[in-house]
Motif scaffolding. Structure first.
Motif, short mmCIF file in Angstrom:
data_model
loop_
_atom_site.label_atom_id
_atom_site.label_comp_id
_atom_site.label_asym_id
_atom_site.label_seq_id
_atom_site.Cartn_x
_atom_site.Cartn_y
_atom_site.Cartn_z
N PRO A 1 -5.69 0.31 -7.20
CA PRO A 1 -4.56 -0.49 -7.65
C PRO A 1 -4.06 -1.48 -6.60
CG PRO A 1 -3.90 1.79 -7.23
CD PRO A 1 -5.38 1.75 -7.17
N PHE A 2 -4.23 -1.14 -5.33
CA PHE A 2 -3.81 -2.05 -4.26
C PHE A 2 -4.59 -3.36 -4.34
CE2 PHE A 2 -4.66 -3.54 0.12
CZ PHE A 2 -3.37 -3.95 0.46
N ARG B 1 0.83 -1.21 0.00
CA ARG B 1 0.00 0.00 0.00
C ARG B 1 0.87 1.26 0.00
NH1 ARG B 1 -5.23 1.31 -0.95
NH2 ARG B 1 -6.06 -0.30 0.43
N VAL C 1 2.43 1.67 -3.51
CA VAL C 1 1.41 2.06 -4.48
C VAL C 1 1.06 3.54 -4.32
CG1 VAL C 1 -1.04 1.80 -5.05
CG2 VAL C 1 0.41 -0.21 -4.84
N ILE D 1 -1.35 0.94 -11.51
CA ILE D 1 -1.49 2.25 -10.87
C ILE D 1 -1.91 3.30 -11.90
CG2 ILE D 1 -0.28 4.06 -9.62
CD1 ILE D 1 1.54 1.82 -8.49
N VAL E 1 2.94 -3.55 -12.12
CA VAL E 1 2.70 -2.63 -11.00
C VAL E 1 2.44 -1.22 -11.52
CG1 VAL E 1 3.74 -1.56 -8.96
CG2 VAL E 1 4.06 -4.01 -9.38
#
Length: 466
Positions: A358-359, A233, A236, A326, A322
């Protein structure tokens, strides 16, 4: 100083003559002896000697510039006593820089052997941050852990003689730092560290660490899983903040002058108001009477756009997974942009319901496995309702086992009028390996593979959505 650095890097055994000579040098120029201790972090040195912090900032940029200046000054002052004195001062400054440069390079490129602790990883990350600062960049920019990129770095100060070409070196150093960091993370007993809140608190989120957490998340539970989620978290949120700034830098849509401007103070066009009311100036009272206010148009012409992001979640594409997850969430927050996210390896997963978070999206990914883009294409094609208002971003290294059918489907999307953007990587470092077969065919089709920094993809998407 530099011979000692090389000896330390390539041979773990101390060279007594070089060590004693270096100790005499640092003491002679008034630097602390702790600069020669590889076990002492740069943070510790700076805490004990705060005045050195400013010297580390831009240290290698200064060295490149000063080398050139020193050579020029030496030529100009040759034969004069004053020139000799200046030369002596320049030599002393050069030795001082050599000691500081040696410290930061040795701490970063001489990684600890054996199992790595959380403290050792955090110390290395901190030292790597000092190296990045010495190169004129922000901490985390070169390692690929922050998507903000290396824009703050020097554009190249290459000259003759000893002056390093930083414009060439910086892009090459970034991937190497990321590789060292990934190696350190792999040598950690990560599950044991995560199970201890105190040790887990010492970890600094990075792309390498996040990759390991995502790979191992199904084997974690309880405190270890909670600590892993907290680290993901944090990472991100940090990356999202940088990317959101990049996305918001450009204007989306042209001004729509058919819509009257809102008559609120923040839209007041002060310059135009003064200009249009200059005829009401009273010389006697030295006062401007305003009988009409003018406001700026802020409404913009926007057409609903659909953004379909297809990302390869195999092991070689973790950084891209990743970053794109995001990025998709940020574009999903823009007005009139309908974002869909699909992840695939040998199976495809529609992550659209979680695209705003996104998490949660990353926690649902399953990194690793092979690649079969045809399963992702089966989910993506039905989503293209209005080709002219649709952009399909396909992120992969394109090492597929059904090459011909997949490329034909991609070509069909391009022919339909939709904008098709093949992306080989969207990492912070820009390192990527793309299947040459696909690369050539995309080039012939007029949709060359986009590879490099994530800012390139941000620019392409903003251009389409404008």
């Amino acid at each position: 100083m530099y011979w000692r650095l090389l000896a330390r890097l390539f041979d773990h055994e101390e060279q007594p003559a070089l060590e004693s000579a270096s100790l005499a040098v640092v003491e002679d120029i008034g630097l602390p002896a702790t600069l020669l201790d590889p076990q002492t972090s740069v943070d510790s040195v700076v805490q004990r000697h705060p005045g050195l912090a400013a010297e580390f900032d831009g240290l290698m940029v200064q060295e490149a510039e000063t080398d050139t200046e020193a050579e020029t000054d030496a030529d100009a002052d040759a034969g004069g006593g004053e020139g000799a004195a200046d030369d002596a001062r320049d030599r002393a400054a050069e030795v001082r820089r050599a000691a500081l440069v040696s410290k930061v390079l040795l701490n970063v490129f001489h990684s600890p052997p054996g199992t790595v602790t959380a403290g050792q990883l955090s110390r290395w990350q901190s030292d790597a941050g000092w190296l990045e600062r010495a190169l004129g960049c922000g901490p985390g920019e070169l390692r690929g852990g922050r998507a903000g990129g290396t824009g703050a770095g020097p554009a190249g100060t290459g000259g003759g003689g000893r002056t390093p070409d930083l414009g060439r070196l910086i892009p090459e150093i970034g991937p190497e730092l990321g590789s060292i960091e990934a190696g350190l993370v792999k040598r950690m007993r990560l599950r044991e560290v995560l199970a201890d809140p105190q040790l887990a608190g010492q970890l600094t989120p990075s792309m390498s660490l996040i990759e390991q957490l995502l790979r191992d998340k199904d084997n974690l539970s309880g405190v270890a899983l909670a600590n892993a989620k907290a680290l993901i978290r944090r990472f991100v949120d940090e990356v999202a903040e940088v990317l959101r700034t990049q996305v918001e830098k450009s204007t989306v849509g042209a001004l729509d002058r058919s819509v009257p401007p809102k008559r609120v103070f923040r839209n007041l066009d002060l310059d135009r108001t003064i200009w249009k009311n200059l005829t009401n100036w009273s010389p006697e009272e030295e006062r401007l009477y305003v009988d009409r206010l003018f406001y700026r148009h802020t409404a913009r012409k926007t057409t609903p756009q659909r953004l379909i992001v297809v990302v390869d979640q195999s092991g070689s594409m973790v950084d891209s997974m990743v970053n794109c997850t995001i990025l998709a969430s940020i574009f999903a927050g823009l007005p009139k942009v309908d974002v869909h996210l699909i992840a695939y390896d040998t199976q495809a997963l529609d992550l659209t319901p979680w695209v705003h978070d996104p998490f949660e999206t990353l926690l649902r990914t399953n990194l690793g496995g092979g690649t079969d883009g045809t399963v992702a294409m089966a989910l993506a094609q039905p989503k293209i309702a209005e080709p002219r208002n649709t952009v399909v971003v396909w992120i992969s290294d394109f090492y597929e086992w059904q090459t011909e059918p997949l490329f034909e489907s991609m070509a069909a999307i391009h022919r339909s009028g939709a904008k098709f953007i093949p992306v080989g990587s969207v990492t912070s470092s820009g390192r990527a390996s793309v299947n040459p077969w696909f690369r050539e065919r995309f080039k012939d089709q007029g949709t060359p593979v986009l590879s490099g920094h994530i800012r390139k993809l941000v620019h392409e998407l903003k251009t389409f959505l404008t």
